[in-house]
Design a protein around this motif. Structure first.
Motif, PDB file in Angstrom:
ATOM      1  N   MET A 148       0.818  -1.218   0.000  1.00 53.09           N
ATOM      2  CA  MET A 148       0.000   0.000   0.000  1.00 53.09           C
ATOM      3  C   MET A 148       0.855   1.273   0.000  1.00 53.09           C
ATOM      4  N   ILE A 149       2.154   1.114  -0.110  1.00 53.16           N
ATOM      5  CA  ILE A 149       3.100   2.195   0.169  1.00 53.16           C
ATOM      6  C   ILE A 149       3.956   2.517  -1.044  1.00 53.16           C
ATOM      7  N   SER A 150       4.296   3.783  -1.184  1.00 50.94           N
ATOM      8  CA  SER A 150       5.317   4.202  -2.148  1.00 50.94           C
ATOM      9  C   SER A 150       6.432   4.894  -1.375  1.00 50.94           C
ATOM     10  N   VAL A 151       7.652   4.718  -1.842  1.00 45.59           N
ATOM     11  CA  VAL A 151       8.834   5.285  -1.173  1.00 45.59           C
ATOM     12  C   VAL A 151       9.594   6.154  -2.171  1.00 45.59           C
ATOM     13  N   ARG A 152       9.994   7.333  -1.714  1.00 41.20           N
ATOM     14  CA  ARG A 152      10.796   8.222  -2.559  1.00 41.20           C
ATOM     15  C   ARG A 152      12.029   8.671  -1.789  1.00 41.20           C
ATOM     16  N   PRO A 153      13.166   8.825  -2.488  1.00 45.75           N
ATOM     17  CA  PRO A 153      14.354   9.346  -1.817  1.00 45.75           C
ATOM     18  C   PRO A 153      14.180  10.829  -1.502  1.00 45.75           C
ATOM     19  N   ILE A 154      14.809  11.283  -0.418  1.00 46.26           N
ATOM     20  CA  ILE A 154      14.756  12.699  -0.038  1.00 46.26           C
ATOM     21  C   ILE A 154      16.161  13.156   0.365  1.00 46.26           C
ATOM     22  N   ARG A 155      16.352  14.454   0.390  1.00 47.04           N
ATOM     23  CA  ARG A 155      17.564  15.045   0.962  1.00 47.04           C
ATOM     24  C   ARG A 155      17.116  16.190   1.855  1.00 47.04           C
ATOM     25  N   MET A 156      17.462  16.127   3.121  1.00 48.31           N
ATOM     26  CA  MET A 156      17.071  17.172   4.059  1.00 48.31           C
ATOM     27  C   MET A 156      17.766  18.480   3.708  1.00 48.31           C
ATOM     28  N   LYS A 157      17.070  19.583   3.925  1.00 50.20           N
ATOM     29  CA  LYS A 157      17.680  20.903   3.736  1.00 50.20           C
ATOM     30  C   LYS A 157      18.697  21.124   4.842  1.00 50.20           C
ATOM     31  N   GLU A 158      19.725  21.894   4.510  1.00 57.06           N
ATOM     32  CA  GLU A 158      20.849  22.074   5.441  1.00 57.06           C
ATOM     33  C   GLU A 158      20.406  22.613   6.802  1.00 57.06           C
ATOM     34  N   GLU A 159      19.494  23.583   6.782  1.00 56.53           N
ATOM     35  CA  GLU A 159      19.062  24.179   8.061  1.00 56.53           C
ATOM     36  C   GLU A 159      18.336  23.171   8.948  1.00 56.53           C
ATOM     37  N   ALA A 160      17.717  22.148   8.341  1.00 53.67           N
ATOM     38  CA  ALA A 160      17.001  21.142   9.113  1.00 53.67           C
ATOM     39  C   ALA A 160      17.952  20.188   9.832  1.00 53.67           C
ATOM     40  N   LEU A 161      19.205  20.142   9.387  1.00 53.35           N
ATOM     41  CA  LEU A 161      20.184  19.233  10.008  1.00 53.35           C
ATOM     42  C   LEU A 161      20.907  19.874  11.187  1.00 53.35           C
ATOM     43  N   LYS A 162      20.783  21.193  11.333  1.00 53.57           N
ATOM     44  CA  LYS A 162      21.494  21.878  12.420  1.00 53.57           C
ATOM     45  C   LYS A 162      20.881  21.521  13.761  1.00 53.57           C
ATOM     46  N   HIS A 163      21.744  21.271  14.751  1.00 50.02           N
ATOM     47  CA  HIS A 163      21.279  20.968  16.109  1.00 50.02           C
ATOM     48  C   HIS A 163      20.671  22.222  16.722  1.00 50.02           C
ATOM     49  N   LYS A 164      19.466  22.088  17.229  1.00 50.57           N
ATOM     50  CA  LYS A 164      18.788  23.243  17.821  1.00 50.57           C
ATOM     51  C   LYS A 164      18.911  23.190  19.334  1.00 50.57           C
ATOM     52  N   SER A 165      19.588  24.181  19.883  1.00 55.45           N
ATOM     53  CA  SER A 165      19.756  24.264  21.334  1.00 55.45           C
ATOM     54  C   SER A 165      18.605  25.061  21.942  1.00 55.45           C
ATOM     55  N   LYS A 166      18.287  24.758  23.187  1.00 56.49           N
ATOM     56  CA  LYS A 166      17.275  25.554  23.890  1.00 56.49           C
ATOM     57  C   LYS A 166      17.805  26.948  24.203  1.00 56.49           C
ATOM     58  N   GLY A 167      19.133  27.106  24.213  1.00 56.40           N
ATOM     59  CA  GLY A 167      19.733  28.396  24.528  1.00 56.40           C
ATOM     60  C   GLY A 167      19.716  28.667  26.020  1.00 56.40           C
ATOM     61  N   PRO A 168      19.910  29.947  26.399  1.00 56.17           N
ATOM     62  CA  PRO A 168      19.958  30.294  27.824  1.00 56.17           C
ATOM     63  C   PRO A 168      18.637  29.990  28.538  1.00 56.17           C
ATOM     64  N   ILE A 169      18.748  29.743  29.834  1.00 54.42           N
ATOM     65  CA  ILE A 169      17.574  29.441  30.670  1.00 54.42           C
ATOM     66  C   ILE A 169      17.289  30.646  31.569  1.00 54.42           C
ATOM     67  N   ALA A 170      16.013  30.975  31.705  1.00 55.16           N
ATOM     68  CA  ALA A 170      15.578  32.069  32.581  1.00 55.16           C
ATOM     69  C   ALA A 170      14.639  31.504  33.646  1.00 55.16           C
ATOM     70  N   VAL A 171      14.368  32.321  34.663  1.00 55.64           N
ATOM     71  CA  VAL A 171      13.403  31.935  35.702  1.00 55.64           C
ATOM     72  C   VAL A 171      12.196  32.847  35.562  1.00 55.64           C
ATOM     73  N   CYS A 172      11.020  32.242  35.445  1.00 54.21           N
ATOM     74  CA  CYS A 172       9.787  33.008  35.249  1.00 54.21           C
ATOM     75  C   CYS A 172       9.464  33.808  36.513  1.00 54.21           C
ATOM     76  N   PRO A 173       9.258  35.125  36.381  1.00 51.41           N
ATOM     77  CA  PRO A 173       8.945  35.944  37.560  1.00 51.41           C
ATOM     78  C   PRO A 173       7.541  35.681  38.122  1.00 51.41           C
ATOM     79  N   VAL A 174       6.680  35.021  37.355  1.00 50.65           N
ATOM     80  CA  VAL A 174       5.311  34.762  37.806  1.00 50.65           C
ATOM     81  C   VAL A 174       5.222  33.431  38.550  1.00 50.65           C
ATOM     82  N   CYS A 175       5.653  32.321  37.896  1.00 52.57           N
ATOM     83  CA  CYS A 175       5.494  30.996  38.515  1.00 52.57           C
ATOM     84  C   CYS A 175       6.777  30.480  39.161  1.00 52.57           C
TER      85      CYS A 175
END
Length: 199
Positions: A148-175
């Motif tokens: 029931m399936i078809s398969v096609r080759p793909i190549r990921m875009k360069e930006e999609a391969l970059k590791h995404k960091s959460k970056g700096p952490i802050a403390v919420c002044p409300v909670c």
């Protein structure tokens, strides 16, 4: 006397027999959902094109059932970040080499699906749940899912391969909870509101 079935007589989903696969589906998903079963064939169809021993990531293009098939059959999970869900409502999965971005997309092929009436009616919601023959549907998927399936080759875009960091952490002044600072001066829940009340 009866004999065990040969590998040609047993339906295989990747390296698992039908029985092994169904046991994993029941243990992980809670019931024999046709979507998870069909998802298993999608995952294995895309994985078949990858080199042996390849470290891969996965994109599920649906949030329904398909992510569970990925987590049952691969080391890719939400928790380790190797599985992403891009909820487009498309029943397709992409597996790609983490480093090269080369991979494969497996999708339900409607031209092929027409040959399998139980799955066709279920997939396109042409019959209500009450009108469906659950046993016949599951049997059809287990016996013919790979067809029931078809398969096609793909190549990921360069930006999609970059590791995404959460970056700096802050403390919420409300909670008072820690959150990624990229969300602004308050955590997203305090800024936008919660779907529940804290008691």
């Amino acid at each position: 006397p009866s004999r065990p079935p040969s590998s040609q007589e047993t339906n295989m989903i990747g390296k698992l027999t039908e029985e092994e696969f169904m046991a994993k589906v029941l243990a992980f998903h809670g019931h024999a959902a046709p979507g998870v079963m069909l998802g298993g064939f999608l995952v294995e169809a895309a994985r078949a094109g990858l080199p042996e021993g390849c470290l891969f990531d996965v994109i599920s293009e649906s949030r329904q059932c398909l992510p569970d098939a990925v987590q049952i059959l691969t080391p890719c999970t939400f928790g380790n970040g190797w599985l992403q869900v891009h909820d487009y409502g498309l029943y397709a999965v992409v597996l790609y080499d983490k480093y090269t971005g080369e991979g494969f997309r497996a999708a339900i092929d409607l031209k092929k699906l027409k040959n399998f009436p139980e799955t066709w009616n279920w997939f396109l919601k042409l019959k209500t749940k009450q009108e469906q023959d659950d046993k016949a549907l599951r049997r059809e998927i287990l016996e013919h899912g790979a067809e029931m399936i078809s398969v096609r080759p793909i190549r990921m875009k360069e930006e999609a391969l970059k590791h995404k960091s959460k970056g700096p952490i802050a403390v919420c002044p409300v909670c008072g909870e820690a959150y990624p600072a990229m969300f602004g001066d308050k955590c997203p829940l305090c800024a936008k509101g919660r779907s529940y009340d804290l008691l």
